[in-house]
Design a protein around this motif. Structure first.
Motif, PDB file in Angstrom:
ATOM      1  N   PHE A  86      52.498 -56.806-110.667  1.00 59.02           N
ATOM      2  CA  PHE A  86      53.167 -55.363-111.008  1.00 59.02           C
ATOM      3  C   PHE A  86      53.265 -54.922-111.843  1.00 59.02           C
ATOM      4  N   HIS A  87      52.599 -53.136-111.967  1.00 60.37           N
ATOM      5  CA  HIS A  87      52.308 -53.012-113.767  1.00 60.37           C
ATOM      6  C   HIS A  87      52.410 -50.997-113.526  1.00 60.37           C
ATOM      7  N   VAL A  88      52.784 -50.968-114.946  1.00 58.14           N
ATOM      8  CA  VAL A  88      52.754 -49.672-115.387  1.00 58.14           C
ATOM      9  C   VAL A  88      51.669 -49.467-116.741  1.00 58.14           C
ATOM     10  N   GLY A  89      50.992 -48.729-116.649  1.00 58.80           N
ATOM     11  CA  GLY A  89      50.299 -48.514-117.828  1.00 58.80           C
ATOM     12  C   GLY A  89      49.754 -49.613-117.981  1.00 58.80           C
ATOM     13  N   GLN A  90      49.751 -49.860-119.608  1.00 60.15           N
ATOM     14  CA  GLN A  90      49.917 -51.670-119.958  1.00 60.15           C
ATOM     15  C   GLN A  90      51.182 -52.731-119.672  1.00 60.15           C
ATOM     16  N   TRP A  91      51.924 -51.810-118.983  1.00 62.26           N
ATOM     17  CA  TRP A  91      53.247 -53.143-119.036  1.00 62.26           C
ATOM     18  C   TRP A  91      52.674 -54.108-117.940  1.00 62.26           C
ATOM     19  N   HIS A  92      52.541 -55.061-118.040  1.00 63.87           N
ATOM     20  CA  HIS A  92      53.125 -55.549-116.836  1.00 63.87           C
ATOM     21  C   HIS A  92      53.769 -56.532-116.775  1.00 63.87           C
ATOM     22  N   TYR A  93      55.098 -56.405-115.418  1.00 62.70           N
ATOM     23  CA  TYR A  93      55.931 -57.275-114.850  1.00 62.70           C
ATOM     24  C   TYR A  93      55.048 -59.154-115.227  1.00 62.70           C
ATOM     25  N   PRO A  94      55.734 -60.290-115.156  1.00 62.63           N
ATOM     26  CA  PRO A  94      55.703 -60.952-115.386  1.00 62.63           C
ATOM     27  C   PRO A  94      54.978 -61.648-113.492  1.00 62.63           C
TER      28      PRO A  94
END
Length: 170
Positions: free
Chosen positions: A128-136
């Motif tokens: 799961f991600h938003v833009g460049q941020w990724h949840y583990p």
């Protein structure tokens, strides 16, 4: 024995078995069709399909340890599942919310336990991600555990039993 299942929360164990089945089938598909380290295939907006391993627990907790964590998390999964089974047995057949939550957690814990015993790590594949941020990265077992845990918290917050005369205030 059969009446024990019909008359208690144990009648919901089919849900734990379904979680284990779906979790293991999804992981087998990932193992079969995606090479390890697969960087990510967009599945839907904000979710990629990846293929990574986790030797630790949630958020790769203790993943960098020498290997003892495999057995610690194995015992932990067995202990939590055992305790939830005892609680399921004490619940009446009419109960729904708690047994569903417990069975989701049992199914998720045992789904990841199978991975630990078979491979020495857990197979994760949902990014799961938003833009460049990724949840583990996580898997269906992790999702079932989280949903079950949220259900337990919501039950405590929303479905408290009314205070009886003589009960001590909390």
């Amino acid at each position: 024995m059969m009446s024990l299942f019909k008359q208690t929360g144990l009648r919901w164990l089919w849900l734990a078995a379904l979680v284990i089945l779906l979790d293991q089938l999804s992981k087998l598909a990932v193992l079969q069709w995606l090479p390890f380290g697969y960087p990510g295939q967009p599945l839907v907006p904000y979710i990629n399909l990846v293929h990574v391993y986790n030797k630790g627990a949630a958020f790769s907790f203790l993943a960098d340890q020498a290997g003892w964590q495999r057995w610690f998390f194995t015992l932990f999964a067995l202990g939590v599942s055992g305790a939830l089974l005892v609680w399921l047995r004490k619940l009446p057949a009419a109960a729904r919310w708690s047994p569903i939550a417990y069975c989701l957690i049992i199914g998720g814990a045992l789904g990841n336990l199978i991975d630990r015993l078979a491979y020495g790590h857990v197979v994760d594949f949902i990014d799961f991600h938003v833009g460049q941020w990724h949840y583990p990265a996580f898997n269906l077992a992790d999702s079932a555990i989280c949903v079950g845990a949220v259900m337990i918290v919501l039950e405590g917050l929303l479905f408290r039993r009314p205070q009886q005369a003589g009960d001590k205030p909390s």
